[in-house]
Write a protein that holds these residues in place. Structure first.
Motif, PDB file in Angstrom:
ATOM      1  N   ASN A  10     -10.097  36.309  -4.135  1.00 23.96           N
ATOM      2  CA  ASN A  10     -10.928  37.495  -4.184  1.00 23.96           C
ATOM      3  C   ASN A  10     -12.344  37.198  -3.707  1.00 23.96           C
ATOM      4  N   GLU A  11     -12.826  35.990  -4.004  1.00 24.41           N
ATOM      5  CA  GLU A  11     -14.175  35.626  -3.581  1.00 24.41           C
ATOM      6  C   GLU A  11     -14.282  35.591  -2.065  1.00 24.41           C
ATOM      7  N   SER A  12     -13.291  34.966  -1.395  1.00 25.97           N
ATOM      8  CA  SER A  12     -13.349  34.885   0.062  1.00 25.97           C
ATOM      9  C   SER A  12     -13.174  36.246   0.696  1.00 25.97           C
ATOM     10  N   ILE A  13     -12.354  37.110   0.097  1.00 25.85           N
ATOM     11  CA  ILE A  13     -12.182  38.460   0.610  1.00 25.85           C
ATOM     12  C   ILE A  13     -13.505  39.212   0.540  1.00 25.85           C
ATOM     13  N   LYS A  14     -14.188  39.103  -0.580  1.00 24.80           N
ATOM     14  CA  LYS A  14     -15.452  39.812  -0.746  1.00 24.80           C
ATOM     15  C   LYS A  14     -16.469  39.362   0.284  1.00 24.80           C
ATOM     16  N   GLU A  15     -16.520  38.068   0.545  1.00 24.04           N
ATOM     17  CA  GLU A  15     -17.474  37.538   1.509  1.00 24.04           C
ATOM     18  C   GLU A  15     -17.173  38.025   2.921  1.00 24.04           C
ATOM     19  N   ALA A  16     -15.917  38.399   3.184  1.00 27.40           N
ATOM     20  CA  ALA A  16     -15.518  38.762   4.538  1.00 27.40           C
ATOM     21  C   ALA A  16     -15.782  40.225   4.864  1.00 27.40           C
ATOM     22  N   GLN A  17     -16.178  41.036   3.890  1.00 29.63           N
ATOM     23  CA  GLN A  17     -16.398  42.447   4.130  1.00 29.63           C
ATOM     24  C   GLN A  17     -17.474  42.647   5.192  1.00 29.63           C
ATOM     25  N   GLN A  18     -17.165  43.492   6.195  1.00 31.57           N
ATOM     26  CA  GLN A  18     -18.069  43.639   7.319  1.00 31.57           C
ATOM     27  C   GLN A  18     -17.984  45.063   7.855  1.00 31.57           C
ATOM     28  N   VAL A  19     -18.879  45.367   8.796  1.00 27.99           N
ATOM     29  CA  VAL A  19     -18.980  46.706   9.363  1.00 27.99           C
ATOM     30  C   VAL A  19     -18.517  46.667  10.816  1.00 27.99           C
ATOM     31  N   LEU A  20     -17.680  47.620  11.180  1.00 30.01           N
ATOM     32  CA  LEU A  20     -17.119  47.723  12.528  1.00 30.01           C
ATOM     33  C   LEU A  20     -17.557  49.024  13.182  1.00 30.01           C
ATOM     34  N   SER A  21     -17.989  48.936  14.419  1.00 30.88           N
ATOM     35  CA  SER A  21     -18.206  50.132  15.232  1.00 30.88           C
ATOM     36  C   SER A  21     -17.166  50.152  16.346  1.00 30.88           C
ATOM     37  N   ILE A  22     -16.800  51.343  16.779  1.00 29.83           N
ATOM     38  CA  ILE A  22     -15.788  51.522  17.821  1.00 29.83           C
ATOM     39  C   ILE A  22     -16.304  52.533  18.822  1.00 29.83           C
ATOM     40  N   SER A  23     -16.138  52.268  20.107  1.00 27.73           N
ATOM     41  CA  SER A  23     -16.488  53.256  21.125  1.00 27.73           C
ATOM     42  C   SER A  23     -15.268  53.572  21.982  1.00 27.73           C
ATOM     43  N   ILE A  24     -15.074  54.868  22.222  1.00 27.88           N
ATOM     44  CA  ILE A  24     -14.019  55.359  23.102  1.00 27.88           C
ATOM     45  C   ILE A  24     -14.670  56.257  24.145  1.00 27.88           C
ATOM     46  N   VAL A  25     -14.494  55.936  25.414  1.00 27.29           N
ATOM     47  CA  VAL A  25     -15.038  56.738  26.511  1.00 27.29           C
ATOM     48  C   VAL A  25     -13.898  57.531  27.134  1.00 27.29           C
ATOM     49  N   THR A  26     -14.073  58.842  27.254  1.00 18.77           N
ATOM     50  CA  THR A  26     -13.014  59.694  27.790  1.00 18.77           C
ATOM     51  C   THR A  26     -13.476  60.422  29.046  1.00 18.77           C
ATOM     52  N   TYR A  27     -12.510  60.777  29.873  1.00 18.25           N
ATOM     53  CA  TYR A  27     -12.745  61.664  31.012  1.00 18.25           C
ATOM     54  C   TYR A  27     -11.502  62.533  31.157  1.00 18.25           C
ATOM     55  N   ALA A  28     -11.629  63.806  30.835  1.00 17.13           N
ATOM     56  CA  ALA A  28     -10.482  64.716  30.874  1.00 17.13           C
ATOM     57  C   ALA A  28      -9.292  64.086  30.165  1.00 17.13           C
ATOM     58  N   ALA A  29      -9.514  63.639  28.950  1.00 18.59           N
ATOM     59  CA  ALA A  29      -8.505  62.881  28.223  1.00 18.59           C
ATOM     60  C   ALA A  29      -7.301  63.735  27.848  1.00 18.59           C
ATOM     61  N   ASP A  30      -6.159  63.068  27.743  1.00 18.50           N
ATOM     62  CA  ASP A  30      -4.972  63.666  27.152  1.00 18.50           C
ATOM     63  C   ASP A  30      -5.247  63.743  25.653  1.00 18.50           C
ATOM     64  N   LEU A  31      -5.558  64.940  25.151  1.00 14.55           N
ATOM     65  CA  LEU A  31      -6.010  65.072  23.767  1.00 14.55           C
ATOM     66  C   LEU A  31      -4.907  64.745  22.772  1.00 14.55           C
ATOM     67  N   HIS A  32      -3.661  64.994  23.147  1.00 12.56           N
ATOM     68  CA  HIS A  32      -2.548  64.641  22.261  1.00 12.56           C
ATOM     69  C   HIS A  32      -2.463  63.125  22.100  1.00 12.56           C
ATOM     70  N   LEU A  33      -2.616  62.401  23.210  1.00 10.26           N
ATOM     71  CA  LEU A  33      -2.583  60.937  23.147  1.00 10.26           C
ATOM     72  C   LEU A  33      -3.833  60.406  22.452  1.00 10.26           C
ATOM     73  N   LEU A  34      -4.977  61.025  22.707  1.00  8.69           N
ATOM     74  CA  LEU A  34      -6.205  60.607  22.036  1.00  8.69           C
ATOM     75  C   LEU A  34      -6.069  60.754  20.522  1.00  8.69           C
ATOM     76  N   GLN A  35      -5.432  61.827  20.091  1.00  3.16           N
ATOM     77  CA  GLN A  35      -5.207  62.020  18.656  1.00  3.16           C
ATOM     78  C   GLN A  35      -4.355  60.888  18.084  1.00  3.16           C
ATOM     79  N   LYS A  36      -3.319  60.490  18.822  1.00  6.79           N
ATOM     80  CA  LYS A  36      -2.485  59.372  18.383  1.00  6.79           C
ATOM     81  C   LYS A  36      -3.290  58.079  18.311  1.00  6.79           C
TER      82      LYS A  36
END
Length: 291
Positions: A10-36
């Protein structure tokens, strides 16, 4: 679905907690696939949080496309499949793939994020993909970027890692008729690192695909993100080579995705012209190799 391997305290798990950012760039995206894509991302984030590997996630959607399709998508209940932080960016024009991701990084510049995931809008990841990726990155602080094991929708293998390209190899992959390219199958396999990137972790990769790149945020910031000299094509090659000067790029096969992307270099004269221009820019920056 693969599962996260290994037991930790549990101690090592707690130390590993971190923040993630994600970027997705679209151009006329297939919205059904984007939802998936976003559904699979949400499941992976939830799983990583349960494993104690992730504390928070923020998603930035960049809409390069015409019309308001993504606006409708954002208003249509996206919060039900993505219950975490969400930001959207609408450039004044199509700024291209790399610059779009740079705009996403600028949008969260004041945020304290440990990792940033560059993700295509046509990627489905396994539930444990992020957990396995974050666990690897936590254990290997010298790694600046991680690339996964990828399959096509039909289950066949897709090779995301590459060696340094030559003009002839790019011609064989993108433009040569199959009968002409067939005698050079070994050359193409070597270029795609087949037989090397199979079921073992490897941290000597030089070039990785931009469809899924989990990067250490500090490494991205050090090199200034993507070069604005590329509009489309080769921006991920350039990013990889600049990252690999001071950081390791790792292929980790326990991180598994399905990528729906196609051979876009063959889709119309305009795409071919952009491909050739970007290739020339890349070789001017990093060195020409003809054969």
């Amino acid at each position: 679905m693969s599962t996260l391997s290994g037991e930790r305290s549990n101690e090592s798990i707690k130390e590993a907690q971190q923040v993630l950012s994600i970027s997705i760039v679209t151009y006329a995206a297939d919205l059904h696939l984007l939802q998936k894509t976003i559904k699979s991302l949400s499941r992976a984030v939830k799983y990583a949080k349960r494993q104690g590997l992730l504390d928070h996630a923020v998603l930035v959607l960049v809409d390069n496309g015409p019309g308001g399709g993504l606006d409708v998508f954002l208003r249509g209940g996206l919060h039900r499949i993505w219950p975490y932080s969400l930001k959207s960016v609408r450039p004044f024009k199509n700024v291209g793939f790399g610059v779009g991701h740079n705009m996403a990084l600028k949008e969260i510049a004041s945020s304290s994020t440990d990792y940033h995931l560059i993700l295509n809008p046509d990627v489905i990841m396994e539930e444990s993909a992020l957990s396995n990726a974050l666990l690897y990155m936590t254990k290997h602080p010298e790694t600046g970027c991680l690339t996964p094991y990828a399959s096509w929708p039909d289950g066949s293998r897709q090779y995301l890692c590459k060696g340094y390209p030559s003009i002839f190899t790019l011609f064989l992959r993108g433009f040569a008729p199959k009968p002409f390219a067939a005698p050079f199958a070994r050359r193409l396999a070597d270029y795609e690192l087949r037989g090397v990137t199979e079921q073992s972790d490897i941290d000597t990769i030089k070039i990785a695909s931009g469809c899924f790149m989990l990067c250490r945020r500090r490494a991205l910031d050090e090199i200034g993100g993507f070069s604005n000299r590329f509009f489309l094509y080769f921006e991920d090659f350039d990013l990889s080579l600049r990252l690999s000067r001071n950081w390791r790029i790792a292929y980790v096969p326990s991180v598994r995705i399905i990528h729906f992307g196609g051979r876009s270099s063959l889709k119309g004269l305009r795409s071919i012209v952009m491909f050739v221009r970007s290739a020339a820019t890349f070789f001017n920056m990093h060195g020409w190799r003809w054969f």
